[in-house]
Design a protein around this motif. Structure first.
Motif, PDB file in Angstrom:
ATOM      1  N   SER A 786      10.149  11.139   0.359  1.00 18.41           N
ATOM      2  CA  SER A 786       8.997  11.437   1.214  1.00 18.41           C
ATOM      3  C   SER A 786       9.018  10.487   2.415  1.00 18.41           C
ATOM      4  O   SER A 786       9.364   9.309   2.288  1.00 18.41           O
ATOM      5  N   LYS A 788       6.765   9.615   6.175  1.00 23.68           N
ATOM      6  CA  LYS A 788       5.672   9.834   7.116  1.00 23.68           C
ATOM      7  C   LYS A 788       6.216   9.647   8.531  1.00 23.68           C
ATOM      8  O   LYS A 788       6.684   8.557   8.880  1.00 23.68           O
ATOM      9  N   ARG A 819       7.273  20.072   5.210  1.00 18.46           N
ATOM     10  CA  ARG A 819       6.010  19.451   5.612  1.00 18.46           C
ATOM     11  C   ARG A 819       4.969  19.608   4.495  1.00 18.46           C
ATOM     12  O   ARG A 819       4.753  20.679   3.956  1.00 18.46           O
ATOM     13  N   SER A 823       1.452  14.641   8.722  1.00 20.78           N
ATOM     14  CA  SER A 823       2.593  13.834   9.152  1.00 20.78           C
ATOM     15  C   SER A 823       3.483  13.426   7.970  1.00 20.78           C
ATOM     16  O   SER A 823       4.212  12.442   8.060  1.00 20.78           O
ATOM     17  N   THR A 824       3.407  14.152   6.847  1.00 21.48           N
ATOM     18  CA  THR A 824       4.190  13.815   5.651  1.00 21.48           C
ATOM     19  C   THR A 824       5.169  14.937   5.349  1.00 21.48           C
ATOM     20  O   THR A 824       4.794  16.118   5.310  1.00 21.48           O
ATOM     21  N   TYR A 825       6.418  14.534   5.087  1.00 20.71           N
ATOM     22  CA  TYR A 825       7.467  15.485   4.727  1.00 20.71           C
ATOM     23  C   TYR A 825       8.066  15.040   3.374  1.00 20.71           C
ATOM     24  O   TYR A 825       8.264  13.828   3.132  1.00 20.71           O
ATOM     25  N   GLN A 826       8.365  16.034   2.535  1.00 25.42           N
ATOM     26  CA  GLN A 826       8.843  15.709   1.182  1.00 25.42           C
ATOM     27  C   GLN A 826       9.908  16.704   0.756  1.00 25.42           C
ATOM     28  O   GLN A 826       9.805  17.901   1.035  1.00 25.42           O
ATOM     29  N   ASP A 873       8.801   6.916  -1.387  1.00 24.54           N
ATOM     30  CA  ASP A 873       7.863   7.134  -0.277  1.00 24.54           C
ATOM     31  C   ASP A 873       8.207   6.149   0.853  1.00 24.54           C
ATOM     32  O   ASP A 873       8.122   4.935   0.662  1.00 24.54           O
ATOM     33  N   GLU A 875       8.157   5.075   5.240  1.00 21.12           N
ATOM     34  CA  GLU A 875       7.465   5.174   6.514  1.00 21.12           C
ATOM     35  C   GLU A 875       8.049   4.131   7.472  1.00 21.12           C
ATOM     36  O   GLU A 875       8.855   3.290   7.082  1.00 21.12           O
TER      37      GLU A 875
END
Length: 888
Positions: A786, A788, A819, A823-826, A873, A875
């Motif tokens: 994931s 951001k 998406r 603003s989060t992609y996984q 996760d 970012e």
């Protein structure tokens, strides 16, 4: 009067004089048939031309009872003759002096003084109304008024000092009862018991643990028309000694032993691996011909004891055994030098003195618990030995056994009177004492079919009082010992009426499984092996309505191995089901016996149910005397194997897989089994079983069984999951036995997406003759990535890395991240192997030409050993580019 119904018999004078016998004149003598007197019973109005002592109805009953008694007597005589010169069946009671003293009344000063001298009870001499009932007898026992035995009393709450002994015995028909022992010089007039309802009781301040004692029970014998006094053993005594022609008890204090197993938790049914253990023969070596030639009797060097088992607990731990199922440890009618199975108890409460003391048994159980081993008791309330300590306890009216000869008689000894609540209490309280005072982890009840039913002229009849006993027994266990297991050995209850919803047992023995496996391995011709029955017996995960733990499965047991029954499996295979003794010394060199014995063990340890081994199976024991003589255990046989202890290693590997010690075969202890492949065409005898608990890697387990003498180099089967399946066990490995073929099995089966046997995937295995293979998948974990970030239009985010699922660093084959928010992609899940290091980066692809790589070093991720679901996760990732070359 009629001897049975006691109604008067009168001569029928209305009958005419019988005609002369044919061929004689009127004055000649009548034939015997017509000259007998005729009598009529005023009760049943029937004529009896044979005897003037019983009417026809009673005569018929008398003849039937006489026949049944003769059958029972013949059974006892055969047993007695087999032990002639070794052990004489002696009367459990002996004549005693007449009790001529007065029974003390409640108001007698002597009785009050005894009560006060104990320092326990108040001046109120009624025991049932004092704190003895709560503190010293049974705690919160629901039937405190029914408690009996020699109960050691203590001063104060700490109970460190003995204050005396309370003697209490059930004898409703007695006129007087006294207790005699070492403290009073066996003088019958010193310690009389006071009658309280149907019980007799007294407190003896001078009696101490270790003292021997007897009751003297005095009653009126209406047949002999005189007063009779008899020495009697305590029905609830924990120790019995045979001394001077009678059984004596020894006072025992349960509170003296210090337990240290507070942290022990009994094994759950699906975790249990049972080992049926005969204490008396476990340390013995070599075969014994005691059952076959009474003129040349040989006996083992010694009879095993509880301490011998305690010293050998490491042996069971090494094998992988986690539950010892002790064969009966109650006092048996057969004593040294005979070493019998233990199924002829003379009491349900006393410990077998040939094996040791109650403290020795407690030490064994305490040590086993500290080693992580549970211990089960074999309880035998379905009958007692013919000469037991309960016979005619307080007179000719037997209070412990039924009057009806059909209900009373069994092939082994008298059946208890289950219609009596006092007798049922004797049985249930006995089981409670073993669980509470000895810390057993469960009870197996012997021959429940002879408790819930009896035989009437060869036809089974339901015994309702027997059902009540079984239900009261299981209710007690479930309410007071919820972590303990109750097991029934019925062998005739294929509808699981004895399990929950019936008699309430948690589990029971499954002889259907035993019969199917026996037929599959003992039958000489491969084509005669019934694979359908074998598959059904394996996959019948339990009796109807029960979990897999609802049945105990076995290939050998104390019921099957005597040589006049099925015998030991290696010997049975060797002789093609001709189960003659002696001890089969050539067993170590016979390919078929070795291979198919290993086959039977592997089937047992991979099938649903509670697997049970009989002592000696790990050493290929073949010695099997006739019943009731106990087993022999030749522990030197393992030394003679090539390689030594090979079969012990085989069993150890199977126990490890069954217990899922390496977290690779959880399905073997699960509830579910499916025969997904069966091939019995022609000479083929191949069966594949899918075992699982929840499913998935390390859980789904495939067991492949080849019951034929054929080697398959490439054999295709269905598999439930895609990927690699690893070989966990091959029974044909020469590390177990040099006589095995050592066929090369495929270590890793790679499944393909072709359906077979009802599964979407299939794979090829190689399997040797009479072989079992076990396959499962390694643990796998899943990971999601994931990030951001903010993306422009016409751009996509991917994860690329050094594994095929991430494109092997090719961004055009990378894993796309979709998406999931503003603003989060996984990404989707990716499977990774245990302990696998994965390196990866994020990339952004704009259109089909511009590629933006994550700047800096590669990211890394390490999966652990178990099945996990990870989410990585991220970012604040920076990208560089664009790059026209996809691999900058």
């Amino acid at each position: 009067p009629c001897e049975e119904c006691r109604y008067p018999l009168v001569r029928d004078n209305s009958r005419k004089k019988p005609a002369p016998a044919r061929g004689h004149s009127s004055g000649s003598t009548f034939s015997l048939k017509h000259s007998r007197k005729h009598w009529e019973c005023l009760h049943c109005k029937t004529m009896n031309p044979i005897t003037a002592t019983r009417c026809n109805t009673c005569l018929t009953h008398w003849q039937t009872e006489t026949l049944d008694k003769k059958r029972a007597d013949n059974t006892g005589k055969r047993l007695q003759l087999s032990m002639e010169g070794i052990y004489n069946l002696l009367d459990s009671s002996a004549d005693a002096e007449e009790l001529i003293g007065e029974i003390p009344r409640r108001t007698d000063r002597e009785w009050l003084k005894k009560s006060a001298d104990t320092g326990i009870i108040s001046s109120d001499e009624n025991i049932n109304s004092t704190n003895i009932k709560v503190r010293d007898l049974v705690g919160e026992h629901p039937r405190a008024c029914d408690v009996g035995g020699a109960i050691v009393l203590h001063h104060g709450l700490e109970k460190r000092t003995v204050a005396g002994v309370l003697f209490r015995v059930y004898a409703p028909n007695a006129q007087k009862v006294a207790v005699v022992g070492e403290w009073n010089g066996w003088k019958p007039w010193q310690d009389y018991l006071v009658k309280e309802g149907e019980y007799w009781q007294t407190i003896v301040p001078t009696a101490r643990p270790g003292h021997n004692y007897n009751y003297i029970v005095q009653y009126y014998d209406k047949h002999a028309k005189k007063t009779v006094s008899k020495y009697k053993a305590d029905p609830r005594g924990e120790i019995l000694h045979f001394t001077k022609g009678r059984w004596r008890n020894e006072i025992y204090d349960h509170k003296a032993f210090k337990w240290t197993d507070d942290m022990h938790v009994p094994k759950k049914p699906n975790e249990m691996i049972l080992y049926e253990l005969h204490v008396g023969s476990f340390p013995a070596s070599g075969c014994c011909r005691q059952a076959y030639d009474n003129e040349n009797v040989e006996f083992p060097e010694k009879i095993g004891t509880f301490n011998d088992i305690t010293e050998n607990l490491g042996y069971f731990i090494d094998l992988g055994i986690n539950t010892l199922a002790l064969l009966p440890v109650t006092q048996d009618a057969h004593m040294k030098p005979y070493n019998c199975w233990g199924y002829d108890p003379i009491s349900l409460w006393a410990v077998h003195t040939d094996y040791g003391t109650p403290d020795d048994l407690k030490h064994l159980i305490n040590s086993a618990h500290l080693a992580g081993i549970s211990v089960l008791l074999d309880y035998v309330p379905n009958h007692l030995a013919a000469e037991n300590i309960l016979n005619y306890f307080d007179g000719p009216n037997d209070i412990y056994f039924p009057d009806d000869v059909h209900i009373r008689n069994t092939d082994w000894g008298p059946r208890l009177d289950y219609a009596s609540s006092k007798v049922r209490g004797y049985v249930v309280d006995g089981a409670e004492s073993w669980l509470r005072d000895f810390h057993f982890d469960g009870i197996r009840v012997d021959s429940t079919c002879n408790i819930r039913a009896y035989s009437l002229h060869g036809d089974p009849q339901i015994h309702p009082d027997g059902w009540i006993l079984l239900q009261e027994l299981t209710d007690m266990i479930r309410l007071k010992f919820p972590n303990c297991i109750s097991i029934a050995e019925d062998l005739q209850d294929h509808e699981s009426r004895l399990n929950h919803g019936g008699a309430g047992f948690d589990s029971q023995w499954d002889d259907v499984f035993f019969s199917a496996v026996l037929q599959a391995v003992v039958t000489v011709s491969d084509t005669q092996r019934n694979m359908k029955n074998l598959a059904k017996a394996i996959c019948m995960a339990s009796l109807p309505g029960c979990s897999a733990g609802g049945r105990v499965i076995f290939t050998e047991s104390h019921d099957t191995v005597p040589s006049d029954r099925q015998g030991r499996i290696p010997a049975a295979i060797l002789r093609g089901n001709q189960m003659d003794w002696p001890d089969c010394n050539d067993i170590e060199n016979n390919f078929f016996s070795l291979k198919r014995t290993a086959l039977a063990l592997a089937i047992l340890m991979t099938s649903p149910g509670i697997p049970m081994l009989l002592q000696g199976q790990e050493a290929l024991e073949t010695c099997a005397p006739t019943w009731p003589f106990g087993p022999m255990f030749d522990r030197t046989r393992s030394d003679r194997m090539d390689p030594p202890y090979g079969f012990e290693m085989l069993l150890k590997d199977l126990c490890s897989l069954r217990a899922n010690q390496k977290n690779l075969t959880q399905g073997l202890s699960g509830n579910y089994a499916r025969a997904n492949h069966l091939n019995d065409y022609g000479d083929n005898r191949v069966l594949a079983i899918h075992r699982w608990t929840h499913g998935g890697p390390t859980d789904d387990t495939i067991v492949i069984i080849n019951c034929g003498n054929i080697y398959y180099e490439e054999y295709w089967l269905g598999f439930p999951r895609y990927g690699s399946w690893k070989l966990r066990f091959n029974s044909d490995d020469t590390k177990y036995c040099s006589s095995f073929t050592g066929s090369e099995a495929i270590d890793t089966v790679e499944t393909v997406k072709e359906s077979k046997d009802g599964y979407p995937y299939s794979g090829a295995v190689a399997i040797g003759p009479y072989t079992v293979l076990i396959y499962s998948q390694d643990a796998t974990s899943t990971v999601k990535f994931s990030l951001k970030c903010q993306l422009k239009r016409n751009t996509k985010l991917y994860v690329v890395g050094d594994i095929p699922e991430l494109g092997d660093w090719d961004p055009l084959q990378a894993l796309e991240a979709e998406r999931r928010g503003n603003s989060t992609y996984q990404t989707a899940e990716v499977c990774v192997a245990p302990n696998q290091m994965v390196e990866f980066k994020f990339v952004i692809i704009e259109g089909l030409e511009k590629i933006y790589w994550q700047s800096g070093k590669n990211n890394s991720f390490l999966a652990d050993k178990g099945n996990r679901n990870y989410l990585i996760d991220c970012e604040n990732i920076k990208f560089q580019g664009p790059h026209e070359d996809p691999l900058p």
